[in-house]
Design a protein around this motif. Structure first.
Motif, PDB file in Angstrom:
ATOM      1  N   VAL A  70       0.861  -1.176   0.000  1.00  0.00           N
ATOM      2  CA  VAL A  70       0.000   0.000   0.000  1.00  0.00           C
ATOM      3  C   VAL A  70       0.900   1.230   0.000  1.00  0.00           C
ATOM      4  CG1 VAL A  70      -1.761   1.321   1.240  1.00  0.00           C
ATOM      5  CG2 VAL A  70      -1.848  -1.189   1.242  1.00  0.00           C
ATOM      6  N   LEU A  71       0.691   2.126  -0.954  1.00  0.00           N
ATOM      7  CA  LEU A  71       1.459   3.372  -1.032  1.00  0.00           C
ATOM      8  C   LEU A  71       0.573   4.515  -0.560  1.00  0.00           C
ATOM      9  CD1 LEU A  71       4.136   4.706  -2.007  1.00  0.00           C
ATOM     10  CD2 LEU A  71       2.985   5.107  -4.194  1.00  0.00           C
ATOM     11  N   ALA A  72       1.079   5.309   0.385  1.00  0.00           N
ATOM     12  CA  ALA A  72       0.281   6.384   0.986  1.00  0.00           C
ATOM     13  C   ALA A  72       0.979   7.734   0.786  1.00  0.00           C
ATOM     14  CB  ALA A  72       0.088   6.112   2.475  1.00  0.00           C
ATOM     15  N   PRO A  73       0.561   8.523  -0.221  1.00  0.00           N
ATOM     16  CA  PRO A  73       1.161   9.838  -0.470  1.00  0.00           C
ATOM     17  C   PRO A  73       0.361  10.967   0.181  1.00  0.00           C
ATOM     18  CG  PRO A  73       0.257   8.829  -2.495  1.00  0.00           C
ATOM     19  CD  PRO A  73      -0.340   8.134  -1.312  1.00  0.00           C
ATOM     20  N   ASN A  74       0.978  12.142   0.243  1.00  0.00           N
ATOM     21  CA  ASN A  74       0.237  13.351   0.620  1.00  0.00           C
ATOM     22  C   ASN A  74      -0.619  13.803  -0.556  1.00  0.00           C
ATOM     23  OD1 ASN A  74       2.754  13.987  -0.720  1.00  0.00           O
ATOM     24  ND2 ASN A  74       2.480  16.131  -0.145  1.00  0.00           N
ATOM     25  N   HIS A  75      -1.555  14.723  -0.292  1.00  0.00           N
ATOM     26  CA  HIS A  75      -2.541  15.072  -1.326  1.00  0.00           C
ATOM     27  C   HIS A  75      -2.964  16.530  -1.149  1.00  0.00           C
ATOM     28  CE1 HIS A  75      -5.428  14.573  -4.369  1.00  0.00           C
ATOM     29  NE2 HIS A  75      -6.434  14.027  -3.694  1.00  0.00           N
ATOM     30  N   PHE A  76      -2.619  17.377  -2.141  1.00  0.00           N
ATOM     31  CA  PHE A  76      -2.969  18.786  -1.988  1.00  0.00           C
ATOM     32  C   PHE A  76      -3.445  19.457  -3.268  1.00  0.00           C
ATOM     33  CE2 PHE A  76       1.614  18.328  -2.415  1.00  0.00           C
ATOM     34  CZ  PHE A  76       1.957  19.216  -3.421  1.00  0.00           C
ATOM     35  N   THR A  77      -3.438  18.747  -4.405  1.00  0.00           N
ATOM     36  CA  THR A  77      -4.024  19.308  -5.616  1.00  0.00           C
ATOM     37  C   THR A  77      -4.781  18.216  -6.362  1.00  0.00           C
ATOM     38  OG1 THR A  77      -2.327  18.834  -7.293  1.00  0.00           O
ATOM     39  CG2 THR A  77      -1.926  20.722  -5.837  1.00  0.00           C
ATOM     40  N   ASN A  78      -5.705  18.631  -7.227  1.00  0.00           N
ATOM     41  CA  ASN A  78      -6.500  17.662  -7.976  1.00  0.00           C
ATOM     42  C   ASN A  78      -5.688  16.905  -9.015  1.00  0.00           C
ATOM     43  OD1 ASN A  78      -9.086  18.082  -6.767  1.00  0.00           O
ATOM     44  ND2 ASN A  78      -9.268  20.020  -7.869  1.00  0.00           N
ATOM     45  N   ILE A  79      -4.510  17.400  -9.361  1.00  0.00           N
ATOM     46  CA  ILE A  79      -3.688  16.737 -10.366  1.00  0.00           C
ATOM     47  C   ILE A  79      -2.772  15.688  -9.746  1.00  0.00           C
ATOM     48  CG2 ILE A  79      -1.588  18.167 -10.388  1.00  0.00           C
ATOM     49  CD1 ILE A  79      -3.686  17.144 -13.455  1.00  0.00           C
ATOM     50  N   ASP A  80      -2.725  15.617  -8.421  1.00  0.00           N
ATOM     51  CA  ASP A  80      -1.825  14.681  -7.734  1.00  0.00           C
ATOM     52  C   ASP A  80      -1.906  13.245  -8.247  1.00  0.00           C
ATOM     53  OD1 ASP A  80      -0.875  16.737  -6.180  1.00  0.00           O
ATOM     54  OD2 ASP A  80      -1.986  16.182  -4.377  1.00  0.00           O
ATOM     55  N   PRO A  93       5.093   5.074   3.023  1.00  0.00           N
ATOM     56  CA  PRO A  93       4.766   6.498   2.924  1.00  0.00           C
ATOM     57  C   PRO A  93       5.495   7.148   1.748  1.00  0.00           C
ATOM     58  CG  PRO A  93       6.453   6.192   4.585  1.00  0.00           C
ATOM     59  CD  PRO A  93       6.102   4.805   4.063  1.00  0.00           C
ATOM     60  N   MET A  94       4.876   8.145   1.193  1.00  0.00           N
ATOM     61  CA  MET A  94       5.465   8.871   0.066  1.00  0.00           C
ATOM     62  C   MET A  94       5.091  10.343   0.192  1.00  0.00           C
ATOM     63  SD  MET A  94       4.569   8.325  -3.986  1.00  0.00           S
ATOM     64  CE  MET A  94       5.211   9.384  -5.273  1.00  0.00           C
ATOM     65  N   ALA A  95       5.976  11.212  -0.230  1.00  0.00           N
ATOM     66  CA  ALA A  95       5.663  12.645  -0.261  1.00  0.00           C
ATOM     67  C   ALA A  95       6.140  13.228  -1.583  1.00  0.00           C
ATOM     68  CB  ALA A  95       6.308  13.377   0.911  1.00  0.00           C
ATOM     69  N   HIS A  96       5.430  14.230  -2.042  1.00  0.00           N
ATOM     70  CA  HIS A  96       5.830  14.940  -3.250  1.00  0.00           C
ATOM     71  C   HIS A  96       5.535  16.418  -3.064  1.00  0.00           C
ATOM     72  CE1 HIS A  96       1.640  15.486  -4.635  1.00  0.00           C
ATOM     73  NE2 HIS A  96       1.441  14.312  -4.065  1.00  0.00           N
ATOM     74  N   VAL A 127      -3.382   4.717  -1.830  1.00  0.00           N
ATOM     75  CA  VAL A 127      -4.482   5.210  -1.000  1.00  0.00           C
ATOM     76  C   VAL A 127      -4.061   6.532  -0.379  1.00  0.00           C
ATOM     77  CG1 VAL A 127      -6.030   4.741   0.924  1.00  0.00           C
ATOM     78  CG2 VAL A 127      -5.155   2.839  -0.450  1.00  0.00           C
ATOM     79  N   TYR A 128      -4.840   7.589  -0.629  1.00  0.00           N
ATOM     80  CA  TYR A 128      -4.563   8.870   0.025  1.00  0.00           C
ATOM     81  C   TYR A 128      -5.142   8.822   1.439  1.00  0.00           C
ATOM     82  CZ  TYR A 128      -3.040  10.943  -4.359  1.00  0.00           C
ATOM     83  OH  TYR A 128      -2.348  11.228  -5.503  1.00  0.00           O
ATOM     84  N   PRO A 129      -4.295   8.769   2.452  1.00  0.00           N
ATOM     85  CA  PRO A 129      -4.824   8.617   3.819  1.00  0.00           C
ATOM     86  C   PRO A 129      -5.633   9.807   4.304  1.00  0.00           C
ATOM     87  CG  PRO A 129      -2.447   8.962   3.851  1.00  0.00           C
ATOM     88  CD  PRO A 129      -2.828   8.747   2.425  1.00  0.00           C
ATOM     89  N   GLU A 130      -5.437  10.981   3.692  1.00  0.00           N
ATOM     90  CA  GLU A 130      -6.235  12.137   4.094  1.00  0.00           C
ATOM     91  C   GLU A 130      -7.653  12.059   3.530  1.00  0.00           C
ATOM     92  OE1 GLU A 130      -3.472  15.874   3.958  1.00  0.00           O
ATOM     93  OE2 GLU A 130      -2.661  14.314   2.640  1.00  0.00           O
ATOM     94  N   GLY A 131      -7.867  11.246   2.512  1.00  0.00           N
ATOM     95  CA  GLY A 131      -9.187  11.046   1.948  1.00  0.00           C
ATOM     96  C   GLY A 131      -9.614  12.104   0.952  1.00  0.00           C
ATOM     97  N   THR A 132      -8.980  13.255   0.994  1.00  0.00           N
ATOM     98  CA  THR A 132      -9.306  14.363   0.100  1.00  0.00           C
ATOM     99  C   THR A 132      -8.144  15.343   0.137  1.00  0.00           C
ATOM    100  OG1 THR A 132     -10.995  16.026  -0.437  1.00  0.00           O
ATOM    101  CG2 THR A 132     -10.474  15.718   1.893  1.00  0.00           C
ATOM    102  N   LEU A 133      -8.262  16.460  -0.577  1.00  0.00           N
ATOM    103  CA  LEU A 133      -7.201  17.470  -0.538  1.00  0.00           C
ATOM    104  C   LEU A 133      -7.050  18.007   0.878  1.00  0.00           C
ATOM    105  CD1 LEU A 133      -7.992  19.605  -3.735  1.00  0.00           C
ATOM    106  CD2 LEU A 133      -6.656  17.507  -3.549  1.00  0.00           C
TER     107      LEU A 133
END
Length: 229
Positions: free
Chosen positions: A27-37, A139-142, A105-111
């Motif tokens: 399972v890869l879990a990245p951060n999420h802050f834009t719709n293009i992520d 975990p992954m970050a971009h 899976v984006y653990p935040e569930g949304t932006l």
């Protein structure tokens, strides 16, 4: 269509020695802050020679053309009500894992709602899939996708190419949670550990420290409601 476009418009800069596993489920879990992520992250995963599979809102699958593309690429619909086509909100993810695949899976569930785009409080889906199936949780970050599309924007900036920094962390040590009943307390503790690690990776990319207190949407909503009580 996506891969060539984003290989052109996103100049990937990988940090650290860690790379995604060449085989096996995780399972890869990245951060999420834009719709293009998802497109940028999906391309990064593809460049690591793994097929990206996302848990995605079921409403996307009802959009003409886009929905057919999503289904054709093997993405997994999740209803907001907590039901999927399999009547299990995580059932589609489990089927990918059982086939030895990689699921994002984006653990935040949304932006993130954090004003400065730091990770906010996470939800338990990523941790639950990893624990229930005994697979690594990575975990992954971009950072940099906001230069391609700003948060909440629908406008793409494809040229000139933008730098996107990417870092993949070591798998989260979930040994303290494995074998325990997956109650809410256990899942929240493991999720907090995951969000802490994602935040640390993003701090490394950004060269700055995140706020001491992670943004909590429910607490913020309560404060806003109180203003008008």
């Amino acid at each position: 269509m996506v891969i060539p476009v984003f290989r052109f418009t996103a100049r990937y800069h990988w940090h650290g020695p860690q790379r995604l596993p060449e085989g096996g489920a995780f399972v890869l879990a990245p951060n999420h802050f834009t719709n293009i992520d998802p497109l940028v992250v999906g391309t990064a995963v593809w460049l690591s020679r793994r097929a990206p599979r996302f848990l995605a809102k079921a409403s996307i699958f009802r959009v003409p053309v886009v929905g057919r593309l999503m289904a054709g690429m093997g993405q997994i619909p999740v209803e907001r009500s907590g039901r999927t086509r399999l009547n299990d909100p995580l059932g589609g993810g489990k089927s990918v894992i059982e086939q030895g695949g990689a699921i994002i899976v984006y653990p935040e569930g949304t932006l993130t709602r954090d004003p400065d785009l730091w990770p906010m409080r996470g939800k338990t889906g990523a941790v639950r899939i990893a624990l229930e199936n005994d697979v690594p949780l990575i975990p992954m970050a971009h950072w940099g996708t906001q230069r391609i599309m700003a948060r909440y924007s629908k406008k793409l900036r494809l040229f000139p190419p933008s730098r996107v920094d990417v870092i993949v962390g070591d798998p989260i040590d979930l040994s303290a949670f494995r074998g325990k009943p997956l109650d809410q307390k256990t899942l929240l503790e493991a999720t907090d550990l995951l969000m802490q690690r994602i935040t640390e990776l993003l701090e490394e990319l950004r060269g700055e420290r995140a706020p001491a207190t992670r943004w909590d949407p429910s607490a913020h909503n309560q404060k806003e409601t109180g203003k008008f009580a």
